[in-house]
Design a protein around this motif. Structure first.
Motif, short mmCIF file in Angstrom:
data_model
loop_
_atom_site.label_atom_id
_atom_site.label_comp_id
_atom_site.label_asym_id
_atom_site.label_seq_id
_atom_site.Cartn_x
_atom_site.Cartn_y
_atom_site.Cartn_z
N MET A 63 70.39 18.34 -35.91
CA MET A 63 68.98 17.97 -35.97
C MET A 63 68.79 16.83 -36.97
O MET A 63 69.30 16.87 -38.09
N VAL A 64 68.05 15.81 -36.53
CA VAL A 64 67.82 14.63 -37.38
C VAL A 64 66.68 14.93 -38.36
O VAL A 64 65.65 15.47 -37.98
N GLU A 65 66.90 14.59 -39.62
CA GLU A 65 65.86 14.70 -40.63
C GLU A 65 65.82 13.41 -41.44
O GLU A 65 66.63 12.51 -41.21
N PHE A 66 64.88 13.33 -42.37
CA PHE A 66 64.68 12.10 -43.13
C PHE A 66 64.94 12.35 -44.60
O PHE A 66 64.46 13.34 -45.17
N ALA A 67 65.70 11.43 -45.22
CA ALA A 67 66.04 11.59 -46.62
C ALA A 67 64.84 11.36 -47.52
O ALA A 67 64.67 12.04 -48.53
N GLN A 68 63.97 10.41 -47.18
CA GLN A 68 62.79 10.07 -47.99
C GLN A 68 61.56 9.95 -47.08
O GLN A 68 61.06 8.84 -46.82
N PRO A 69 61.04 11.08 -46.60
CA PRO A 69 59.95 11.04 -45.62
C PRO A 69 58.64 10.48 -46.18
O PRO A 69 57.77 10.10 -45.39
N TRP A 70 58.50 10.37 -47.51
CA TRP A 70 57.25 9.85 -48.06
C TRP A 70 57.01 8.39 -47.70
O TRP A 70 55.89 7.89 -47.82
N TRP A 71 58.05 7.71 -47.21
CA TRP A 71 57.85 6.32 -46.76
C TRP A 71 56.89 6.24 -45.58
O TRP A 71 56.28 5.18 -45.33
N PHE A 72 56.71 7.33 -44.83
CA PHE A 72 55.80 7.30 -43.68
C PHE A 72 54.35 7.10 -44.11
O PHE A 72 53.50 6.79 -43.27
N ALA A 73 54.06 7.26 -45.40
CA ALA A 73 52.71 6.99 -45.88
C ALA A 73 52.33 5.52 -45.75
O ALA A 73 51.15 5.16 -45.79
N LEU A 74 53.34 4.67 -45.54
CA LEU A 74 53.07 3.23 -45.38
C LEU A 74 52.67 2.86 -43.96
O LEU A 74 52.26 1.71 -43.72
N LEU A 75 52.81 3.77 -43.01
CA LEU A 75 52.53 3.43 -41.61
C LEU A 75 51.13 2.86 -41.38
O LEU A 75 50.97 1.89 -40.63
N PRO A 76 50.04 3.41 -41.99
CA PRO A 76 48.70 2.90 -41.67
C PRO A 76 48.34 1.60 -42.39
O PRO A 76 47.23 1.11 -42.20
N ILE A 77 49.23 1.03 -43.19
CA ILE A 77 48.88 -0.18 -43.94
C ILE A 77 48.42 -1.32 -43.03
O ILE A 77 47.40 -1.97 -43.32
N PRO A 78 49.08 -1.65 -41.92
CA PRO A 78 48.57 -2.74 -41.06
C PRO A 78 47.16 -2.47 -40.54
O PRO A 78 46.35 -3.39 -40.45
N LEU A 79 46.83 -1.20 -40.21
CA LEU A 79 45.48 -0.88 -39.74
C LEU A 79 44.45 -1.10 -40.84
O LEU A 79 43.34 -1.62 -40.59
N LEU A 80 44.80 -0.72 -42.08
CA LEU A 80 43.88 -0.92 -43.19
C LEU A 80 43.65 -2.40 -43.45
O LEU A 80 42.52 -2.83 -43.72
N VAL A 81 44.74 -3.18 -43.39
CA VAL A 81 44.59 -4.63 -43.58
C VAL A 81 43.70 -5.23 -42.51
O VAL A 81 42.81 -6.05 -42.77
N TRP A 82 43.90 -4.83 -41.27
CA TRP A 82 43.10 -5.36 -40.15
C TRP A 82 41.63 -4.98 -40.29
O TRP A 82 40.73 -5.75 -39.97
N ALA A 83 41.36 -3.75 -40.81
CA ALA A 83 39.99 -3.28 -40.93
C ALA A 83 39.27 -3.87 -42.14
O ALA A 83 38.06 -4.12 -42.09
N LEU A 84 39.98 -4.12 -43.22
CA LEU A 84 39.34 -4.54 -44.47
C LEU A 84 39.23 -6.05 -44.61
O LEU A 84 38.26 -6.55 -45.20
N LEU A 85 40.18 -6.79 -44.09
CA LEU A 85 40.11 -8.24 -44.25
C LEU A 85 39.07 -8.82 -43.29
O LEU A 85 38.93 -8.37 -42.15
N PRO A 86 38.31 -9.85 -43.75
CA PRO A 86 37.33 -10.48 -42.86
C PRO A 86 38.00 -11.21 -41.71
O PRO A 86 39.12 -11.70 -41.83
N ALA A 87 37.29 -11.23 -40.57
CA ALA A 87 37.83 -11.92 -39.41
C ALA A 87 37.92 -13.40 -39.68
O ALA A 87 37.05 -13.99 -40.33
N ARG A 88 38.95 -14.05 -39.16
CA ARG A 88 39.14 -15.48 -39.38
C ARG A 88 38.27 -16.26 -38.40
O ARG A 88 38.38 -16.09 -37.19
#
Length: 316
Positions: free
Chosen positions: A1-26
């Motif tokens: 069974m595959v597991e992850f050595a440092q699963p807390w890195w998955f907290a970075l997954l929503p960063i692109p969505l946050l950037v897209w939502a917070l930055l003003p449209a060009r």
């Protein structure tokens, strides 16, 4: 069974969505020329953004793959434990000058005594998995060429690369045996064995091999001896060189509770190796090991390929 050595890195997954939502449209800058589709097609001009609709999804996939790689996917692979015999085994090999004599044969071709010992001895060492093996080489002097180790492959390679002359050209089997006993005196192994191979007569050092054999018996160390060479000292003519003192070697084995072997041909030497393989061993469970197979390289490699593709598309 595959597991992850440092699963807390998955907290970075929503960063692109946050950037897209917070930055003003060009916003657009300057005037734009609107070209009808029919005209653009006739002129061979692509509409702005044509062919790029999939780029955000590719960028998102590349980001997910990078995060997965950082999380360290891995799998615990079962590794069979090494069976430990509970035996310390010292191999003492004669490297005196007489080992250069080419009076052994292999596949119809004459080979030196050393070449025969290297071939058979290395194979024997490789078969000692579970033993703690050491290698002693001796001529005028004796020295450890390999300390006690479970790495039998390293001992085998050392046998294959041994050379005559490093330890002198005389024969000092008593010191070789004494050196083996010195290390075994502090060993807590259940079984202690020395394999002593010589093709000559003990003619160096101040110690008598028989006396060292008595000490070995008192320490509970069995010494198996191999007398190697076509001619025995007892049957040789006066002054004849290259003969082996089979009587002394047999006495050393008998005094210590071991066995002696007489080797006159390469076939004899191979049979001795098989006979020694049948030595009684004290088996016990080996130490279990956990070995992880790392898979981070695969998502990281795919992410790199996607990033290179995106860079090429944007530059096109």
């Amino acid at each position: 069974m595959v597991e992850f050595a440092q699963p807390w890195w998955f907290a970075l997954l929503p960063i692109p969505l946050l950037v897209w939502a917070l930055l003003p449209a060009r916003g657009g800058s300057g005037a734009a020329l609107v070209v009808p589709e029919q005209v653009a097609a006739g002129l061979g001009v692509a509409r702005p953004g044509a062919g790029r609709q999939g780029l955000p999804w590719l960028a998102a996939l590349a980001w997910v793959l990078m995060v997965v790689a950082l999380a360290g996917p891995r799998q615990l692979s079962p590794v069979s434990a090494l069976r430990i015999t509970g035996r310390d085994l010292a191999i003492a090999i004669d490297l005196s000058g007489s080992m250069v004599r080419e009076d052994f044969f292999l596949d119809g071709a004459a080979i030196s005594r050393l070449e025969a010992v290297q071939r058979v001895g290395a194979e024997f060492a490789r078969r000692r998995a579970g033993d703690r093996v050491a290698l002693i080489l001796f001529g005028s002097e004796a020295y450890y060429a390999a300390p006690y180790t479970f790495d039998t492959e390293a001992v085998a390679r050392r046998i294959e690369t041994s050379e005559i002359g490093i330890s002198g050209r005389a024969t000092n089997m008593a010191d070789a045996l004494g050196l083996a006993l010195k290390r075994m005196a502090t060993s807590d192994a259940a079984s202690k064995v020395v394999i002593l191979l010589s093709d000559g007569v003990n003619n160096a050092g101040a110690t008598n091999p028989r006396g060292v054999a008595v000490l070995a018996a008192e320490m509970g160390v069995r010494v198996h001896t191999i007398a190697m060479g076509p001619r025995d000292l007892a049957e040789a003519e006066e002054g004849e060189r290259g003969v082996v003192d089979a009587i002394t070697l047999a006495a050393v084995a008998e005094l210590s509770g071991g066995e002696t072997f007489r080797v006159r041909t390469t076939e004899d030497l191979e049979e001795v190796g098989r006979a020694l393989d049948r030595l009684e061993a004290t088996a016990s469970d080996g130490l279990a090991a956990e070995v992880w197979r790392e898979f981070w390289i695969w998502p990281a490699g795919l992410a790199l390929l996607l990033c290179l593709g995106l860079a090429w598309r944007r530059g096109a």
